[in-house]
Enzyme design. Structure first.
Site, short mmCIF file in Angstrom:
data_model
loop_
_atom_site.label_atom_id
_atom_site.label_comp_id
_atom_site.label_asym_id
_atom_site.label_seq_id
_atom_site.Cartn_x
_atom_site.Cartn_y
_atom_site.Cartn_z
N GLU A 49 0.81 -1.22 0.00
CA GLU A 49 0.00 0.00 0.00
C GLU A 49 0.85 1.27 0.00
O GLU A 49 0.52 2.25 0.66
CB GLU A 49 -0.99 -0.01 1.17
CG GLU A 49 -2.07 -1.06 1.02
CD GLU A 49 -3.33 -0.77 1.83
OE1 GLU A 49 -3.52 0.38 2.25
OE2 GLU A 49 -4.12 -1.70 2.01
N HIS A 271 -1.96 -1.42 10.31
CA HIS A 271 -1.46 -2.78 10.51
C HIS A 271 -0.25 -2.76 11.42
O HIS A 271 0.44 -1.73 11.53
CB HIS A 271 -1.04 -3.41 9.17
CG HIS A 271 -2.19 -3.78 8.29
ND1 HIS A 271 -2.44 -5.06 7.86
CD2 HIS A 271 -3.18 -3.02 7.74
CE1 HIS A 271 -3.51 -5.08 7.09
NE2 HIS A 271 -3.98 -3.85 7.00
#
Length: 395
Positions: A49, A271
């Protein structure tokens, strides 16, 4: 001959959550990620990402001393978001974009625009030929009613096949990334069993981090509470996996999972960071024996995968049929509209239909959806046939 002295390969994995204009405190967090990596002693850093060219360029400049070699994989509309930073020269690279990855009309999910893929870089690490894979699979937005389950199973199969067919001449294989699946999920079982990869968290001698290795935690302020409403302890969806040739002894000494904060106290991502320390040692005199036998555990996994894919196939067929009817309906409406336009030109008033441009718009959207779901149907059929062929071949 005596075995060579063992070496350590330290791997860093993180989904950076760096979507421009949408991810909170993106620039600050990416700067902190770059600072952290430049100060630590990792041989490999695998990031997901990192969507923006500018963000990647800034990371590349910041990490040039610590990681002289890097590669970013580009696919889809906005890119795959996958990039690899290495202390060792990258010999070669390859990318495969998954054949199914959601739908363009699901703009609120956005996976289709990302071009989810698996990337491969080949490198020589301490004399070992390593194939390093990085991936990011389709997200799971609703576990109870997961409309993307068949797409994620298909991606798991294509990921496993890509690794199997490109790693035959490697000595060490590493896979890292956000699989968007829990450890016991069907797709994770398929990847591990079909490729022979080992989950570093399950194999490690020493672990430090949250219980069960969770990489999405409710305590993280960037995490969506709805995503974890049924998992108060969090979930583990980010993985580092590995395997090696018989002549190479690989063990996982340590795995850590956890958060790091920037100077202002902001966490680096939604995360958790996953790191793994692998111990590599060459064992002389051990030949590489390739076995084509199918492990007994794979047959039920294949059957379950086909069941899930059939479910997705039935849904795709229903949507394809609906789109066919819509295309026919709008074509007939268009014929009627042109007929009424002709009658109006002759002096008859019969303007009872919506504007022709509006009908053309709906006809275009219906036709595009028909093409999309027909292609989805074909891809699901193809993977079902592939799995069935392999399963029957080894029965």
């Amino acid at each position: 001959m005596q075995p060579q002295a063992p070496v350590q390969l330290r791997i860093f994995d993180l989904n950076c959550w760096a979507l421009r204009f949408l991810s909170k405190k993106r620039k600050e967090r990416l700067a902190s990620i770059g600072q952290l990596l430049s100060q630590q002693c990792y041989e490999l850093a695998l990031l997901q990402e990192v969507w923006s060219d500018k963000d990647y360029g800034e990371l590349r400049d910041r990490l040039l001393d610590a990681f002289p070699y890097a590669h970013r994989f580009k696919s889809g509309v906005i890119g795959s978001g996958l990039c690899v930073f290495s202390r060792f020269p990258i010999i070669d690279c390859l990318q495969y974009q998954f054949s199914l990855n959601g739908f363009p009309y699901m703009v609120n999910h956005g996976d289709w625009f990302c071009g989810k893929a698996v990337g491969l870089v080949k490198l020589q690490a301490y004399g070992f030929l390593c194939h390093v894979y990085i991936t990011h699979l389709h997200a799971e937005y609703c576990r109870e009613n997961d409309c993307y389950q068949s797409h994620r199973i298909l991606q798991s199969w294509e990921l496993a096949q890509f690794i199997r067919h490109t790693s035959s001449n490697s000595e060490v294989v590493v896979l890292a990334g956000d699989l968007n699946m829990h450890p016991g999920d069907l797709g994770v079982k398929l990847v591990c069993e079909w490729t022979g990869l080992k989950d570093s968290y399950m194999e490690c001698t020493e672990y430090e981090g949250p219980p069960d290795g969770c990489t999405l935690l409710p305590s993280n302020p960037f995490t969506d509470p709805q995503e974890l409403k049924n998992f108060p302890q969090g979930i583990r969806i980010d993985y580092i996996m590995y395997k090696s040739d018989p002549g190479i002894a690989v063990s996982c000494q340590q795995v850590t999972t956890g958060s790091q904060s920037s100077i202002s106290g902001t966490l680096l991502s939604d995360h958790e960071i996953v790191t793994a320390t692998l111990r590599l040692q060459r064992i002389p005199g051990v030949s590489n024996v390739n076995s084509e036998s199918l492990p007994s555990v794979l047959s039920p996994i294949f059957s379950s995968c086909c069941t899930e894919l059939y479910t997705g196939l039935q849904t795709a067929e229903r949507w394809s049929t609906v789109c066919q009817y819509l295309v026919i309906m709008f074509l007939l409406l268009l014929v009627l509209q042109f007929s009424t336009s002709f009658l109006s030109a002759l002096g008859f008033e019969c303007n009872i239909f919506p504007p022709i441009l509006l009908t053309l718009l709906f006809l275009f959207l219906s036709s595009a959806s028909l093409v999309l779901h027909t292609a989805e149907k074909r891809q699901l059929q193809s993977v079902i046939e592939q799995i069935s062929l392999v399963q029957h071949r080894h029965e």
